[in-house]
Design a protein around this motif. Structure first.
Motif, short mmCIF file in Angstrom:
data_model
loop_
_atom_site.label_atom_id
_atom_site.label_comp_id
_atom_site.label_asym_id
_atom_site.label_seq_id
_atom_site.Cartn_x
_atom_site.Cartn_y
_atom_site.Cartn_z
N GLU A 7 -3.21 9.08 33.01
CA GLU A 7 -2.17 8.37 33.75
C GLU A 7 -0.83 8.80 33.16
O GLU A 7 -0.56 8.60 31.98
CB GLU A 7 -2.35 6.86 33.63
CG GLU A 7 -3.62 6.38 34.31
CD GLU A 7 -3.76 4.86 34.28
OE1 GLU A 7 -2.90 4.16 33.71
OE2 GLU A 7 -4.76 4.38 34.85
N ILE A 8 -0.01 9.42 34.00
CA ILE A 8 1.25 9.99 33.55
C ILE A 8 2.39 9.17 34.15
O ILE A 8 2.50 9.09 35.38
CB ILE A 8 1.36 11.46 33.99
CG1 ILE A 8 0.17 12.24 33.40
CG2 ILE A 8 2.68 12.06 33.58
CD1 ILE A 8 -0.38 13.28 34.28
N PRO A 9 3.21 8.53 33.32
CA PRO A 9 4.32 7.76 33.85
C PRO A 9 5.22 8.65 34.71
O PRO A 9 5.62 9.74 34.30
CB PRO A 9 5.07 7.28 32.60
CG PRO A 9 4.06 7.35 31.50
CD PRO A 9 3.16 8.50 31.86
N ALA A 10 5.51 8.17 35.93
CA ALA A 10 6.34 8.95 36.85
C ALA A 10 6.82 8.06 37.98
O ALA A 10 6.00 7.46 38.68
CB ALA A 10 5.56 10.13 37.41
N ASP A 11 8.11 7.99 38.15
CA ASP A 11 8.68 7.25 39.28
C ASP A 11 8.57 8.06 40.57
O ASP A 11 8.69 7.52 41.65
CB ASP A 11 10.14 6.90 39.02
CG ASP A 11 10.30 5.90 37.89
OD1 ASP A 11 9.37 5.09 37.67
OD2 ASP A 11 11.35 5.92 37.22
N ALA A 13 5.89 10.15 41.55
CA ALA A 13 4.53 10.70 41.55
C ALA A 13 4.21 11.45 42.84
O ALA A 13 3.56 12.50 42.81
CB ALA A 13 3.51 9.60 41.30
N GLU A 51 0.73 6.44 42.26
CA GLU A 51 0.88 4.99 42.20
C GLU A 51 2.36 4.71 41.99
O GLU A 51 3.13 5.63 41.66
CB GLU A 51 0.00 4.42 41.09
CG GLU A 51 -1.48 4.58 41.42
CD GLU A 51 -2.40 3.82 40.48
OE1 GLU A 51 -1.94 3.15 39.55
OE2 GLU A 51 -3.63 3.92 40.70
N ASP A 53 4.34 3.67 39.73
CA ASP A 53 5.03 4.06 38.51
C ASP A 53 4.31 5.13 37.70
O ASP A 53 4.63 5.37 36.54
CB ASP A 53 5.26 2.84 37.63
CG ASP A 53 3.96 2.15 37.25
OD1 ASP A 53 2.92 2.45 37.86
OD2 ASP A 53 3.99 1.30 36.34
N LYS A 54 3.31 5.78 38.33
CA LYS A 54 2.56 6.79 37.59
C LYS A 54 1.80 7.72 38.52
O LYS A 54 1.55 7.42 39.68
CB LYS A 54 1.59 6.13 36.62
CG LYS A 54 0.51 5.31 37.31
CD LYS A 54 -0.30 4.53 36.28
CE LYS A 54 -1.07 3.44 36.98
NZ LYS A 54 -1.57 2.44 36.06
N LEU A 55 1.45 8.87 37.94
CA LEU A 55 0.58 9.84 38.59
C LEU A 55 -0.77 9.74 37.90
O LEU A 55 -0.86 9.85 36.68
CB LEU A 55 1.14 11.25 38.43
CG LEU A 55 0.24 12.41 38.87
CD1 LEU A 55 -0.03 12.34 40.37
CD2 LEU A 55 0.87 13.73 38.49
N VAL A 56 -1.82 9.50 38.66
CA VAL A 56 -3.17 9.44 38.12
C VAL A 56 -3.85 10.76 38.44
O VAL A 56 -3.86 11.21 39.59
CB VAL A 56 -3.97 8.26 38.72
CG1 VAL A 56 -5.39 8.25 38.18
CG2 VAL A 56 -3.26 6.94 38.46
N ILE A 88 0.30 14.28 27.46
CA ILE A 88 -0.72 13.76 28.37
C ILE A 88 -1.97 13.42 27.56
O ILE A 88 -2.48 14.25 26.82
CB ILE A 88 -1.05 14.77 29.47
CG1 ILE A 88 0.21 15.06 30.30
CG2 ILE A 88 -2.19 14.27 30.35
CD1 ILE A 88 0.06 16.15 31.32
#
Length: 92
Positions: A7-11, A13, A51, A53-56, A88
């Motif tokens: 799960e990578i935090p990303a606004d 994604a 998602e 707030d993140k990229l899964v 990651i």
């Protein structure tokens, strides 16, 4: 079949998924699915889901060595897109 997830935090994604698809579409099969995108490599697959707030990312491969290579491919491509080295964490 080894499988791992990150799960990578990303606004942004969804934009990251679009960029990954553009990068990989010339070499690999890219297919949109209900919940995200599946990229099929010669030795496995990468599933991408945006998602809020993140990229899964889920990586699945036919063997351990191929699995490690796919994780590395995802890491390197995301680092290149972001312009920085991301930390990651892959979970089995």
């Amino acid at each position: 079949m080894p499988i791992s997830r990150a799960e990578i935090p990303a606004d942004d994604a969804e934009a990251l998924i679009d960029q990954l698809c553009q990068r990989w579409s010339g070499e690999h099969a890219v297919a949109k699915r209900d919940a995200g995108v599946e990229v099929t490599f010669a030795t496995g697959s990468c599933y991408l889901v945006a998602e809020p707030d993140k990229l899964v990312v889920v990586v699945e491969a036919v063997e351990d060595e191929a699995h490690d290579q796919l994780e590395g491919e995802v890491d390197n491509t995301l680092d290149a897109l972001r312009g920085v080295e991301l930390d990651i964490v892959w979970e089995a």
